[in-house]
Design a protein around this motif. Structure first.
Motif, PDB file in Angstrom:
ATOM      1  N   ILE A   1       0.838  -1.204   0.000  1.00  0.00           N
ATOM      2  CA  ILE A   1       0.000   0.000   0.000  1.00  0.00           C
ATOM      3  C   ILE A   1       0.872   1.254   0.000  1.00  0.00           C
ATOM      4  N   ALA A   2       1.935   1.232   0.806  1.00  0.00           N
ATOM      5  CA  ALA A   2       2.835   2.384   0.872  1.00  0.00           C
ATOM      6  C   ALA A   2       3.512   2.627  -0.475  1.00  0.00           C
TER       7      ALA A   2
ATOM      8  N   ILE B   1       5.818   5.430   6.337  1.00  0.00           N
ATOM      9  CA  ILE B   1       4.403   5.346   5.936  1.00  0.00           C
ATOM     10  C   ILE B   1       3.913   3.915   6.094  1.00  0.00           C
ATOM     11  N   ALA B   2       4.747   2.956   5.684  1.00  0.00           N
ATOM     12  CA  ALA B   2       4.382   1.539   5.811  1.00  0.00           C
ATOM     13  C   ALA B   2       4.171   1.166   7.275  1.00  0.00           C
ATOM     14  N   GLN B   3       5.011   1.693   8.160  1.00  0.00           N
ATOM     15  CA  GLN B   3       4.835   1.411   9.596  1.00  0.00           C
ATOM     16  C   GLN B   3       3.520   1.980  10.109  1.00  0.00           C
TER      17      GLN B   3
ATOM     18  N   GLY C   1      10.038  11.322  -5.852  1.00  0.00           N
ATOM     19  CA  GLY C   1      11.029  11.991  -5.030  1.00  0.00           C
ATOM     20  C   GLY C   1      10.972  11.577  -3.564  1.00  0.00           C
ATOM     21  N   GLN C   2      10.083  10.672  -3.231  1.00  0.00           N
ATOM     22  CA  GLN C   2       9.959  10.224  -1.835  1.00  0.00           C
ATOM     23  C   GLN C   2      11.070   9.226  -1.537  1.00  0.00           C
ATOM     24  N   THR C   3      11.711   9.371  -0.396  1.00  0.00           N
ATOM     25  CA  THR C   3      12.823   8.476  -0.058  1.00  0.00           C
ATOM     26  C   THR C   3      12.309   7.146   0.477  1.00  0.00           C
ATOM     27  N   LYS C   4      13.224   6.162   0.499  1.00  0.00           N
ATOM     28  CA  LYS C   4      12.854   4.847   1.025  1.00  0.00           C
ATOM     29  C   LYS C   4      12.502   4.933   2.505  1.00  0.00           C
ATOM     30  N   GLU C   5      13.186   5.794   3.217  1.00  0.00           N
ATOM     31  CA  GLU C   5      12.927   5.974   4.646  1.00  0.00           C
ATOM     32  C   GLU C   5      11.511   6.505   4.870  1.00  0.00           C
TER      33      GLU C   5
END
Length: 110
Positions: free
Chosen positions: A20-21, A37-39, A28-32
């Motif tokens: 979903i994330a 967001i996933a958390q 431009g969104q970073t993996k962090e």
């Protein structure tokens, strides 16, 4: 050492949250940021499942209570019917005895 299962999030939930994330990821969104967001999504899913289980538990308790009340009512109805059946035989028995006594009296007069 025992693990605290209440705080653990299943791997399925983690995978769902990550999918979903990634779907909602902006350019431009970073993996962090995606991981954070996933958390958040994981916590939301876990909370939803927790409330759903609680609702199910409450509904199950209500159903069990209703079944117990119905069984108790049926037992009471059966007991009432049994008492009524016993009482309904007495008048017929007395009627038969009175007719037999009348018949004996009448035959003894002849």
């Amino acid at each position: 050492m025992a693990k605290n299962k209440k705080n653990e999030i299943s791997t399925e939930t983690q995978d769902e949250a990550l999918v979903i994330a990634r779907k909602t990821q902006k350019p431009g969104q970073t993996k962090e940021q995606t991981r954070l967001i996933a958390q958040g999504i994981q916590k939301g899913i876990a909370e939803y499942k927790k409330t759903a289980k609680e609702k199910l538990r409450q509904a199950d308790k209500a159903n069990k209570k209703k079944k117990r009340e119905q069984q108790q009512q049926q037992v009471t109805e059966v007991e009432i019917e049994t008492v009524e059946e016993k009482n309904s035989k007495l008048p017929w028995l007395l009627l038969g005895l009175s007719w037999a006594a009348f018949g004996i009296y009448f035959l003894s007069q002849i």
